[in-house]
Design a protein around this motif. Structure first.
Motif, short mmCIF file in Angstrom:
data_model
loop_
_atom_site.label_atom_id
_atom_site.label_comp_id
_atom_site.label_asym_id
_atom_site.label_seq_id
_atom_site.Cartn_x
_atom_site.Cartn_y
_atom_site.Cartn_z
N ALA A 184 43.97 39.90 61.38
CA ALA A 184 43.33 38.61 61.17
C ALA A 184 44.08 37.71 60.19
N ARG A 185 44.64 38.29 59.15
CA ARG A 185 45.17 37.45 58.07
C ARG A 185 46.69 37.50 58.04
N MET A 197 34.95 42.32 57.05
CA MET A 197 35.17 40.90 56.76
C MET A 197 36.66 40.60 56.62
N MET A 198 37.40 41.58 56.12
CA MET A 198 38.84 41.43 56.02
C MET A 198 39.46 41.42 57.41
N ALA A 199 38.83 42.14 58.34
CA ALA A 199 39.44 42.34 59.66
C ALA A 199 39.07 41.26 60.66
N CYS A 200 37.97 40.56 60.44
CA CYS A 200 37.50 39.60 61.44
C CYS A 200 38.37 38.35 61.45
N PRO A 201 38.96 38.00 62.59
CA PRO A 201 39.83 36.82 62.65
C PRO A 201 39.03 35.51 62.70
N TYR A 202 37.70 35.60 62.82
CA TYR A 202 36.90 34.39 63.00
C TYR A 202 36.06 34.06 61.78
N LYS A 203 36.20 34.84 60.72
CA LYS A 203 35.40 34.63 59.52
C LYS A 203 33.91 34.60 59.88
N ARG A 217 41.54 32.24 69.45
CA ARG A 217 42.57 33.24 69.15
C ARG A 217 42.77 34.20 70.33
N LEU A 239 45.50 45.02 59.66
CA LEU A 239 44.62 43.85 59.76
C LEU A 239 45.36 42.72 60.48
#
Lengths: 242, 173, 398
Positions: free
Chosen positions: C185-186, A147-153, A228, C183
């Motif tokens: 994503a953030r 969940m931390m890694a997913c850029p799409y939430k 993205r 990471l």
């Protein structure tokens, strides 16, 4: 002879296009889905399932795809919006400068290079041969690194106990989950529930590897976007109109 | 929380699991038959394998099947959990694990082995209508689809079966 | 080395400590059980703030664990005698704190009953899986290291094992920093600056923790720390604190130069509410500038009590820094559609609120208590207390 072959091919092509056109009506199976994979045959990388979403056809306020997903997969609100899982959500976009607005459904983008799979410590997060990104709940330990890694939430953690699951869609407390592209339906030659529910025909499901599939043709013809795209993840879900 | 297994203490589980392992090793298969009152078979007259084999190996079959289905999308029904539930759901509760009377929970309570399947899986068969999962016909042979598959598949199965037995209750997951 | 010269912790103190730490650890375990049986819905963590207070505690403990080993490394690898006699205590604290941190991390898992799965299914592209090796390796190497320092017959190997431990601890902190560095994503993460920054943070937090523990142990044994040693250690701490400050500066400068990151920087530095306060007041003022002033002050810097205050401030600043990085990094919304204003039922485009719950705090403090319990028991049964008397006769120092 060759002429006849040609004309026959043309005829088949037209038929295919006609059938594909019919897909807009719910419940009608796409032509390129018609080749059933036997139950004992493994999913193969010859296919790559994907989706094309036309945001110009997607209406603000329409929630049909979200409702259909919830019904199909047993994802329901428990009254805690912050912790409730969401496999698919409607996102409203407004261009900051022009004020142009778009509405579109957002879910797991089924990347070819999924960051969630890279980071998963146990390999519970994985990509099936046909491109569907899934969580194997049997070995998910609930660390939430994906969940931390997913850029799409796109991923949700199941914060509470669940009962009365759909027998086709096991889900329970302590694991991470996300859109499965309705893998249980795909495996029996049905379309994802959200695609089937969309009355506007804004969602098109198909095989990105098959150049003759409707989705491939549309992607070859029109300008489509990967969300993205700068991350280079090669998403299986594409958008049109943004 | 309708699942009684969740309320059992860890200590009780450990002790009982040890006892169950010892029992399973020491007693001949037939000795289990005196607990036949746990058998709830709603449909069909024959299991996918004979009962003695299933008692000892159902967890291996299920574990193998779960990986095949999850990772490869192989959805043969013979050894699938859904197929088990289809026949074994208790007509009274409609479930295999909602009470100690039900098929899975009855035996697992008796043997005191933790059951993890139903944290996520439904304990009930799919509601009538959209089912694509035929119940096992009496004519199904004990030789399953796995036996017809490749040598490497068989070896993989064997290896996982061994692993499952090493892990004890782990195999049921 | 004269083993008789080592003192052990006193009886009454020992049982009091055992009781207090035991209670806190028990409360932490209770909290973990509560979270496990009710699900994470009883915590402040959500699908937006995925990692919460337990992770702040766990990462602090893991980072500080590797940093506390530096004292031993300075002794064995760089051959500085003042640090050599502190090597065993430093090794012990390293093991204890890593154990405490991992306990918290493990007990927070959604399915912590599947620890065996985590150990047997390893996906080698995952930094987490790599860290499983780094953590277990760290335990074994440091255990052997302590053995070579304690057993006279093994002394000859101490330098080599110490060197291996030094390399390993750098790898371990790199691994911890890489959890975030990898990471994409953030906006708060995804920079190669994080692993070296975590290493320098570990130097600072680790030394601060060591100074606290050492002072407590000396007090309970009615002993005084040699002022020259005290001066060296506090100067070292000041250097580390300044280095963390430098890395923080570079981290934010880099982000400020990238236009796409400016909204995020604005959030952390200007209008992020609790995160802005924790950054400026917690990390910068109380956690860095104030301890630096104390440590470099001509009078205060010499006083043992003030060095303790400075150490406590550094530890507090460390927690503030990790809170801002972890929670602040998640509170700021993902940039999924750059150039658009985004809204949805799933809190897209919004600052995500987070209020840590009591069980989370209890679990975190439980981890600290586990580390403290291990230290207390080990110090009781084996001679871990640094003894500077062995240094007299030789010139104390290099």
């Amino acid at each position: 002879m060759s002429k006849m072959d040609n004309s026959r091919r043309l005829f088949i092509g037209a038929g295919a296009a006609a059938t594909a056109g019919l897909v807009i009506a719910p419940g009608v199976t796409l032509l390129d889905l018609a080749h059933a994979r036997p139950a004992d045959e493994a999913a193969s990388s010859a296919k790559r399932w994907g989706m094309l979403i036309d945001s110009s056809k997607c209406a603000t306020g329409c929630n049909d795809c979200v409702a259909a997903c919830g019904k199909e997969n047993g994802v329901a609100s428990t009254g805690h919006p912050e912790t409730d899982p969401q496999w698919i959500r409607k996102v409203e976009l407004k261009e900051i400068k022009t004020g142009t607005s778009h509405s579109l459904p957002m879910m797991c983008q089924h990347c070819a290079e999924p960051p969630c799979v890279d980071v998963c410590p146990t390999g519970a997060s994985f990509k099936r041969a046909d491109g569907i990104v899934l969580v194997d709940r049997h070995i998910c330990i609930g660390c939430r690194y994906c969940m931390m890694a997913c850029p799409y939430k796109a991923r949700s953690f199941v914060h509470e106990e669940h009962e009365d699951q759909n027998p086709d869609v096991p889900r329970g407390k302590g694991c991470v989950e996300s859109c499965t592209l309705c893998v249980h339906r795909i495996d029996r030659d049905q379309q994802p529930a959200c695609v089937e529910s969309c009355k506007e025909g804004a969602m098109l499901f198909g095989d990105l590897n098959d150049p003759n599939s409707e989705i491939s043709k549309r992607i070859a013809t029109y300008a489509t976007t990967q969300v993205r795209a700068d991350l280079g993840l090669n998403t299986g879900v594409r958008y049109q109109g943004i | 929380m309708s699942n009684p297994a969740k309320r059992r203490s860890v200590l009780g589980w450990l002790g009982a699991a040890l006892a169950a392992v010892l029992l399973a090793g020491a007693l001949p298969a037939g000795a289990h038959d005196e607990h036949g009152d746990h058998k709830v078979i709603a449909k069909g007259d024959k299991c996918v394998e004979d009962a003695a084999y299933m008692r000892r190996n159902h967890m291996k079959l299920l574990k193998h099947q779960r990986d095949e289905t999850m990772h490869k999308g192989i959805r043969t029904t013979q050894y699938s959990l859904k197929n088990c539930i289809e026949c074994h759901a208790n007509p009274k509760t409609g479930s295999v694990a909602s009470s100690k009377e039900d098929f899975c929970m009855g035996c697992h309570t008796y043997a005191a082995v933790k059951l993890d399947c139903f944290e996520c899986h439904s304990t009930k068969p799919k509601a009538a209508g959209g089912t694509l999962h035929p119940i096992v016909a009496p004519s199904v042979q004990p030789e399953g689809t796995d036996k017809q598959s490749s040598l490497s598949g068989k070896m993989r199965w064997q290896m996982q079966a061994n692993l499952a037995s090493l892990n004890g209750g782990e195999g049921v997951k | 080395m004269n083993f008789e010269a080592f003192r052990k912790i006193e009886n009454s103190v020992f049982y009091a400590l055992l009781g207090v730490f035991g209670l806190i650890a028990a409360a932490g375990m209770g909290a973990a059980y509560y979270m496990e049986s009710h699900g994470h819905v009883v915590t402040g963590m959500t699908n937006q703030i995925v990692w919460g207070m337990p992770h702040v505690f766990a990462i602090f403990l893991i980072v500080a664990a590797s940093g506390v080993l530096n004292l031993a490394s300075l002794g064995s690898v760089f051959g500085i005698k003042v640090y050599k006699v502190r090597g065993m205590l430093s090794g012990l604290l390293a093991i204890a704190m890593l154990a405490g941190g991992l306990t918290v991390l493990m007990l927070d898992l959604g399915r912590n009953d599947r620890l065996i799965v985590a150990m047997t299914h390893l996906n080698l592209t995952s930094v987490f899986a790599l860290n499983v090796f780094l953590y277990t390796g760290f335990f074994s190497i440091v255990a052997v290291y302590i053995w070579t320092m304690m057993d006279r017959k093994m002394h000859d190997y101490s330098k080599y094992v110490g060197f291996a431990a030094f390399i390993w601890r750098l790898a371990l902190t790199t691994g911890t920093g890489a959890i975030f560095a990898f990471l994409v994503a953030r906006q708060a993460y995804g920079t190669a600056l994080l692993p070296p920054m975590f290493i320098i943070m570990s130097f600072s937090f680790g030394l601060a923790v060591f100074l606290l523990v050492q002072t407590a142990m000396y007090r309970w044994n009615n002993r005084q720390l040699d002022p020259t040693i005290q001066r060296r250690l506090k100067n070292l701490l000041a250097v580390f604190v300044a280095a963390v400050l430098y890395f923080t500066l570079v981290y934010h400068m880099t982000n400020l130069y990238f236009a796409k990151q400016s909204a995020f920087e604005r959030f952390i530095l200007l209008d992020g509410g609790i995160y802005t306060t924790l950054f400026w007041v917690g990390q910068i003022l109380l956690g860095s500038l104030l301890p630096l002033a104390i440590l470099f002050h001509p009078e205060m810097g010499k006083k043992c009590n003030w060095v303790i205050v400075a150490s406590l401030l550094v530890i507090f600043g460390g927690f503030a820094q990790l809170y801002v990085l972890l929670i602040g990094g998640q509170a700021f919304p993902l940039s999924i559609f750059p150039g658009y204003e985004v809204s949805s039922s799933f809190f897209d485009g919004r600052i995500n609120p987070y209020s840590p719950s009591l069980p989370e705090f209890l679990l975190g403090f439980g981890g600290i208590a586990v580390a403290a319990l291990i230290t207390t028991v080990a110090v009781r049964v084996l001679p871990f207390l640094p003894d500077d008397s062995v240094l007299h006769g030789e010139t104390a120092g290099e």
